[in-house]
Design a protein around this motif. Sequence first.
Motif, mmCIF file in Angstrom:
data_model
loop_
_atom_site.group_PDB
_atom_site.id
_atom_site.type_symbol
_atom_site.label_atom_id
_atom_site.label_comp_id
_atom_site.label_asym_id
_atom_site.label_seq_id
_atom_site.Cartn_x
_atom_site.Cartn_y
_atom_site.Cartn_z
ATOM 1 N N ARG A 37 0.523 -0.966 -0.663
ATOM 2 C CA ARG A 37 0.159 0.418 0.246
ATOM 3 C C ARG A 37 0.851 1.296 0.288
ATOM 4 N NH1 ARG A 37 -5.767 -1.168 1.420
ATOM 5 N NH2 ARG A 37 -5.726 1.246 0.776
ATOM 6 N N LEU A 38 2.414 1.036 0.626
ATOM 7 C CA LEU A 38 3.263 2.280 0.646
ATOM 8 C C LEU A 38 3.384 2.514 -0.826
ATOM 9 C CD1 LEU A 38 4.700 1.341 3.959
ATOM 10 C CD2 LEU A 38 3.146 3.410 3.762
ATOM 11 N N ALA A 39 4.283 1.257 -1.519
ATOM 12 C CA ALA A 39 4.951 1.489 -2.806
ATOM 13 C C ALA A 39 3.429 2.433 -3.620
ATOM 14 C CB ALA A 39 5.281 0.480 -2.954
ATOM 15 N N PRO A 81 -8.360 -6.271 1.664
ATOM 16 C CA PRO A 81 -7.518 -6.876 0.930
ATOM 17 C C PRO A 81 -7.046 -6.288 -0.759
ATOM 18 C CG PRO A 81 -8.456 -8.843 0.802
ATOM 19 C CD PRO A 81 -9.813 -7.941 1.697
ATOM 20 N N THR A 82 -5.975 -5.698 -1.251
ATOM 21 C CA THR A 82 -6.627 -4.845 -2.085
ATOM 22 C C THR A 82 -6.246 -5.757 -2.999
ATOM 23 O OG1 THR A 82 -4.715 -3.968 -1.896
ATOM 24 C CG2 THR A 82 -6.512 -2.434 -1.081
ATOM 25 N N GLY A 83 -4.733 -6.679 -3.493
ATOM 26 C CA GLY A 83 -4.639 -7.690 -3.915
ATOM 27 C C GLY A 83 -3.068 -7.248 -4.653
ATOM 28 N N TYR A 84 -2.645 -6.057 -4.222
ATOM 29 C CA TYR A 84 -0.825 -5.299 -4.234
ATOM 30 C C TYR A 84 -0.198 -6.640 -4.296
ATOM 31 C CZ TYR A 84 -3.413 -0.307 -4.046
ATOM 32 O OH TYR A 84 -3.932 0.238 -4.877
ATOM 33 N N ILE A 91 3.533 -6.897 -6.595
ATOM 34 C CA ILE A 91 5.114 -6.641 -5.729
ATOM 35 C C ILE A 91 5.456 -8.429 -5.644
ATOM 36 C CG2 ILE A 91 6.139 -6.628 -3.765
ATOM 37 C CD1 ILE A 91 5.214 -4.329 -4.283
ATOM 38 N N GLY A 92 4.932 -9.514 -5.527
ATOM 39 C CA GLY A 92 5.541 -10.664 -6.252
ATOM 40 C C GLY A 92 5.878 -11.006 -8.211
ATOM 41 N N ALA A 93 5.221 -10.064 -8.245
ATOM 42 C CA ALA A 93 5.491 -10.192 -9.573
ATOM 43 C C ALA A 93 7.027 -9.816 -10.045
ATOM 44 C CB ALA A 93 4.059 -9.981 -10.821
ATOM 45 N N VAL A 94 7.257 -8.321 -9.055
ATOM 46 C CA VAL A 94 8.309 -7.588 -9.488
ATOM 47 C C VAL A 94 8.791 -8.639 -8.843
ATOM 48 C CG1 VAL A 94 9.482 -5.605 -8.724
ATOM 49 C CG2 VAL A 94 6.546 -5.376 -9.340
ATOM 50 N N ILE A 95 9.160 -8.807 -8.133
ATOM 51 C CA ILE A 95 10.108 -9.702 -7.411
ATOM 52 C C ILE A 95 11.273 -10.695 -7.512
ATOM 53 C CG2 ILE A 95 10.849 -10.991 -4.940
ATOM 54 C CD1 ILE A 95 9.226 -9.374 -3.309
ATOM 55 N N LEU A 96 9.884 -11.632 -8.673
ATOM 56 C CA LEU A 96 10.299 -12.875 -9.081
ATOM 57 C C LEU A 96 10.319 -12.481 -10.842
ATOM 58 C CD1 LEU A 96 6.884 -15.126 -9.073
ATOM 59 C CD2 LEU A 96 9.145 -15.488 -8.330
#
Length: 180
Positions: A10-12, A108-111, A115-120
Amino acid sequence: MLARQMMLPRLALRAIHTTTRVAGGQEFYWGPAKAAGRELVGYGANGDNIYQDRLDYWYPAIRFRKEDSVIAPIRAKEQADWKNLSAEEKKLLYRYSFRQTLSEFEAPTGYWKVIGAVILSVLGLCTYYAVLLNVYVYPELPPTFQNEYKEAQVERALVLEKGQFLGAPTKYDYENQKWK
């Protein structure tokens, strides 16, 4: 456990919105410039006349929306008995006072998917870069890394250090040609 609003996803993505993030865990913040013309209804979290959705202090100092011709007759009805108000009018009163309900605030927002896609993706690029370096940049391993070379070095050291009373020669049986 931290509230969902205070977590990294949420912060990002909060920087994309037009509102600003301030200390204290506010989800939605309007400073005095945007708050002009709204009815003051309380003290707020720290006495400022600002609207802010917060999990730790759920009562903002001002209403979310300005008074207009839609809500004015309902506010007049609100002064009388609340049994005379319909469910839709009560919801409208709530929406003029608050931006969202507590369940909407904590939903929940599903963000995590972004984030998971960026990390992978970053991990994949790093792996690709490491393979590229191993194939095209780094030279082949020198012969000193091979097991045969290491065994020859140990035998050479045993021959050169034969007769010493400290170190590896003390643990080697020279008659049977094996380690003790």
